[in-house]
Design a protein around this motif. Structure first.
Motif, PDB file in Angstrom:
ATOM      1  N   MET A 228      51.133  48.770  33.888  1.00  0.00           N
ATOM      2  CA  MET A 228      50.789  47.430  33.402  1.00  0.00           C
ATOM      3  C   MET A 228      51.580  47.031  32.172  1.00  0.00           C
ATOM      4  O   MET A 228      51.961  47.879  31.364  1.00  0.00           O
ATOM      5  CB  MET A 228      49.297  47.382  33.026  1.00  0.00           C
ATOM      6  N   SER A 286      46.433  46.366  39.278  1.00  0.00           N
ATOM      7  CA  SER A 286      46.234  45.424  38.175  1.00  0.00           C
ATOM      8  C   SER A 286      47.336  44.379  38.103  1.00  0.00           C
ATOM      9  O   SER A 286      47.126  43.294  37.578  1.00  0.00           O
ATOM     10  CB  SER A 286      46.196  46.175  36.854  1.00  0.00           C
ATOM     11  N   VAL A 287      48.516  44.714  38.617  1.00  0.00           N
ATOM     12  CA  VAL A 287      49.625  43.772  38.522  1.00  0.00           C
ATOM     13  C   VAL A 287      49.755  42.933  39.802  1.00  0.00           C
ATOM     14  O   VAL A 287      49.846  41.715  39.738  1.00  0.00           O
ATOM     15  CB  VAL A 287      50.955  44.514  38.233  1.00  0.00           C
ATOM     16  N   SER A 290      45.329  40.846  41.130  1.00  0.00           N
ATOM     17  CA  SER A 290      44.459  40.843  39.960  1.00  0.00           C
ATOM     18  C   SER A 290      42.985  40.832  40.378  1.00  0.00           C
ATOM     19  O   SER A 290      42.648  40.381  41.473  1.00  0.00           O
ATOM     20  CB  SER A 290      44.746  39.618  39.108  1.00  0.00           C
ATOM     21  N   CYS A 292      40.616  39.672  38.057  1.00  0.00           N
ATOM     22  CA  CYS A 292      39.975  38.923  36.975  1.00  0.00           C
ATOM     23  C   CYS A 292      38.691  38.226  37.438  1.00  0.00           C
ATOM     24  O   CYS A 292      37.741  38.097  36.658  1.00  0.00           O
ATOM     25  CB  CYS A 292      40.912  37.866  36.417  1.00  0.00           C
ATOM     26  N   TYR A 346      43.939  36.889  32.440  1.00  0.00           N
ATOM     27  CA  TYR A 346      45.359  37.103  32.204  1.00  0.00           C
ATOM     28  C   TYR A 346      46.117  37.498  33.475  1.00  0.00           C
ATOM     29  O   TYR A 346      47.165  36.945  33.787  1.00  0.00           O
ATOM     30  CB  TYR A 346      45.566  38.179  31.119  1.00  0.00           C
ATOM     31  N   SER A 347      45.588  38.491  34.206  1.00  0.00           N
ATOM     32  CA  SER A 347      46.345  38.998  35.362  1.00  0.00           C
ATOM     33  C   SER A 347      46.510  37.942  36.436  1.00  0.00           C
ATOM     34  O   SER A 347      47.548  37.861  37.084  1.00  0.00           O
ATOM     35  CB  SER A 347      45.668  40.234  35.958  1.00  0.00           C
ATOM     36  N   ARG A 350      49.212  35.817  35.217  1.00  0.00           N
ATOM     37  CA  ARG A 350      50.485  36.519  35.284  1.00  0.00           C
ATOM     38  C   ARG A 350      51.044  36.440  36.702  1.00  0.00           C
ATOM     39  O   ARG A 350      52.231  36.197  36.915  1.00  0.00           O
ATOM     40  CB  ARG A 350      50.313  37.976  34.876  1.00  0.00           C
ATOM     41  N   SER A 351      50.162  36.627  37.712  1.00  0.00           N
ATOM     42  CA  SER A 351      50.615  36.592  39.099  1.00  0.00           C
ATOM     43  C   SER A 351      51.265  35.253  39.415  1.00  0.00           C
ATOM     44  O   SER A 351      52.204  35.166  40.173  1.00  0.00           O
ATOM     45  CB  SER A 351      49.453  36.774  40.077  1.00  0.00           C
ATOM     46  N   THR A 354      54.812  35.087  36.273  1.00  0.00           N
ATOM     47  CA  THR A 354      55.368  36.270  35.617  1.00  0.00           C
ATOM     48  C   THR A 354      56.523  35.875  34.697  1.00  0.00           C
ATOM     49  O   THR A 354      57.373  35.096  35.066  1.00  0.00           O
ATOM     50  CB  THR A 354      55.868  37.285  36.667  1.00  0.00           C
TER      51      THR A 354
END
Ligand code: SAM
Ligand code: SF4
Ligand code: SF4
Length: 372
Positions: A228, A286-287, A290, A292, A346-347, A350-351, A354
């Motif tokens: 991560m 986690s990446v 996600s 969340c 956040y994740s 991020r997806s 990025t």
């Protein structure tokens, strides 16, 4: 080596100071955030120190001998930790995980475990107390931890190959000692024991199938974790992430797998079992995927800041409130208010973008400080 400006890397000095509430409210056993996620899990970092320098967590170039770790009086005391835990449990927390840094380096940790094990949920149930450790001193501590009321332990192990493992922990720590710690933990009845393997492409991904084979047909549940972009110092790049889908495909090609439904809603690990009945593995994406939407986890840093996301840039200074004479009712009200305002995801973000999030310029909290 010259001194490192740690305030630039670990922004623990820049935290939100929360006002003491004038009106207090009683905990109801359920507090939900802006996306209706309940507060259910609490991770507590009991030390920011570690005897390993894992390349993805505490790289030596940053956490070198000049790094300024916290002084003892900066750390929450066991009483302070237990106080926050008790209030969290009144708000619905059912699981507490002790982490760090390396939690077993905190002197007398078993006393804290005993204090936490005495907590009860509003309807009188025991709280699930767990620990994440690098396993380096587990053989010495397992019995005392079990006697104190620890239920479960998760041990990090990134390879079975000594050269690879030593390169990843970067202090030349041998695999055999961790395996011995696992055996002792199992023999004293800590379980089910999970094993966390963080994957970094080009470093240990060649060991995926060997690890799976080794822990198949054993009491241990191996979980593969995507590397991560936590913190600001581990040189993360997307190319170093081994997606969980690839992990499952690589194992499945040699040891056929089938997916299993989650144990409970909000479980971060997706479960797969061997078709021949040889146990199960987990993947934590986690990446690439996600979770969340069901994240019910709060974190308390070593110095008592409450973080509502692993990727937060700011924590809420509960230690200042406690040391400033705040009552339990006031502290409880503050914690409920913080959780109710929570919007972290956040994740998920991020997806969808990025790069954009990393470019925001804000320094994020290091894993060793906030607890993984
Ligand atoms: N020292 C203990 C240990 O290693 O188990 C507990 C603390 S460590 C920060 C908790 C977990 O976070 C470990 O399983 C570790 O492998 C994982 N971790 C640390 N940095 C990570 C990263 N950048 N990506 C994914 N997992 C990470
Ligand atoms: Fe230490 Fe755990 Fe971080 Fe490794 S992952 S450096 S063992 S805190
Ligand atoms: Fe929870 Fe934050 Fe991780 Fe999302 S990114 S799962 S909100 S800790």
């Amino acid at each position: 080596m010259t001194g490192v400006d740690i305030t630039a890397l670990v922004p623990r000095y820049f935290s939100a100071l929360t006002d003491i509430p004038v009106a207090v409210e009683q905990p109801t056993g359920l507090v939900t955030d802006r996306y209706a996620r309940p507060l259910h899990d609490l991770r507590i970092s009991v030390t920011d120190r570690c005897n390993f320098r894992c390349v993805y967590c505490m790289p030596k170039e940053v956490f070198g001998k000049d790094f300024a770790f916290m002084d003892r009086d900066e750390l929450l005391s066991f009483e302070e930790i237990t106080r926050l835990a008790r209030i969290s449990v009144a708000h619905g927390v059912e699981k507490i995980r002790l982490t760090g840094g390396e939690p077993l380096l905190r002197k007398g940790l078993e006393e804290l475990v005993a204090m936490l094990a005495a907590l009860r949920t509003p309807d009188g149930r025991e709280v699930d107390i767990a620990l994440t450790t690098n396993g380096s001193v587990l053989a010495l501590k397992a019995q005392a931890l079990k006697d104190a009321g620890l239920r479960r332990v998760t041990v990090s192990l990134d390879s079975l190959d000594d050269a690879t493992f030593k390169a990843m922990n970067d202090v030349k720590f041998p695999v055999a000692k961790v395996l011995h710690g696992l055996d002792v933990a199992h023999s004293v009845g800590l379980g089910p024991i999970k094993i966390n393997m963080v994957l970094k492409r080009g470093q240990n991904d060649q060991d995926i199938v060997a690890m799976a084979r080794h822990f198949k047909d054993t009491p241990y549940i191996l979980r593969f974790i995507e590397f991560m972009d936590v913190g600001s110092s581990n040189g993360w790049e997307m190319g170093a992430v081994v997606p969980s889908s690839e992990v499952v495909a690589r194992i499945n090609a040699e040891l056929p797998l089938e997916e299993v439904s989650p144990n409970y809603s909000g479980e971060t690990s997706r479960r797969w079992r061997y078709r021949d009945g040889g146990g199960e593995i987990g993947v934590i994406s986690s990446v690439t995927q996600s979770f969340c939407h069901s994240c019910s986890r709060a974190r308390v840093s070593t110095d008592g800041k409450l973080f509502t996301c692993l990727f937060a840039t700011e924590g809420h200074d509960l230690r200042a409130l406690m040391r400033g004479g705040c009552t339990d009712e006031q502290l409880s009200t503050v914690m409920a208010q913080i959780w109710r305002e929570r919007t972290d995801r956040y994740s998920e973000l991020r997806s969808s973008q990025t790069g954009g999030l990393r470019a925001s310029g804000k320094k994020r909290i290091e894993m060793s400080y906030i607890g993984g």
